[in-house]
Motif scaffolding. Sequence first.
Motif, PDB file in Angstrom:
ATOM      1  N   MET A  40       0.844  -1.199   0.000  1.00  0.00           N
ATOM      2  CA  MET A  40       0.000   0.000   0.000  1.00  0.00           C
ATOM      3  C   MET A  40       0.878   1.249   0.000  1.00  0.00           C
ATOM      4  O   MET A  40       1.920   1.273   0.633  1.00  0.00           O
ATOM      5  N   LYS A  41       0.422   2.276  -0.704  1.00  0.00           N
ATOM      6  CA  LYS A  41       1.136   3.553  -0.697  1.00  0.00           C
ATOM      7  C   LYS A  41       0.940   4.238   0.645  1.00  0.00           C
ATOM      8  O   LYS A  41      -0.128   4.165   1.238  1.00  0.00           O
ATOM      9  N   THR A  42       2.002   4.902   1.086  1.00  0.00           N
ATOM     10  CA  THR A  42       1.925   5.670   2.319  1.00  0.00           C
ATOM     11  C   THR A  42       1.243   7.007   2.018  1.00  0.00           C
ATOM     12  O   THR A  42       1.204   7.444   0.868  1.00  0.00           O
ATOM     13  N   TRP A  47       0.452  11.994  -1.241  1.00  0.00           N
ATOM     14  CA  TRP A  47       0.451  13.453  -1.246  1.00  0.00           C
ATOM     15  C   TRP A  47       1.434  14.023  -2.264  1.00  0.00           C
ATOM     16  O   TRP A  47       1.124  14.934  -3.009  1.00  0.00           O
ATOM     17  N   PHE A  48       2.647  13.469  -2.284  1.00  0.00           N
ATOM     18  CA  PHE A  48       3.682  13.982  -3.181  1.00  0.00           C
ATOM     19  C   PHE A  48       3.712  13.254  -4.533  1.00  0.00           C
ATOM     20  O   PHE A  48       4.601  13.484  -5.342  1.00  0.00           O
TER      21      PHE A  48
END
Length: 118
Positions: A40-42, A47-48
């Motif tokens: 999973m993406k943090t 955000w970035f």
Amino acid sequence: MNDVSKKVEKSLHISQDVIAQIVTNSVNEIEGVYGIAPVMKTPRQLWFRQENFGNIRIGLVDDVLSVSIGIILCRGAKAVSVAEEIQDKVKSAVQNMLGLTVAKVNVTICGVDLSEKE
């Protein structure tokens, strides 16, 4: 007159994303590998809009790397031979491209793709 001596300190910083991309490219060239296991993406990556390279962990101690990779095999692939090939290819690619010593490459088989080959 005073002689001015010029000292230049040189340093090179390599992003872990660069190392992860080298590892990803090396692994994707190997027959029997379906892909790198996803994670999973943090929130920071979301955000970035940073790329997520999957289940790759990189440790660096005194210019010596250790790499851990989670992969998904293709149906019918021989796990031991594919894992050994991944270890050899990743180690040589990172050492040749970056000049860093790779102490170990850990490969974890996280799954097998069971879809039919076309």
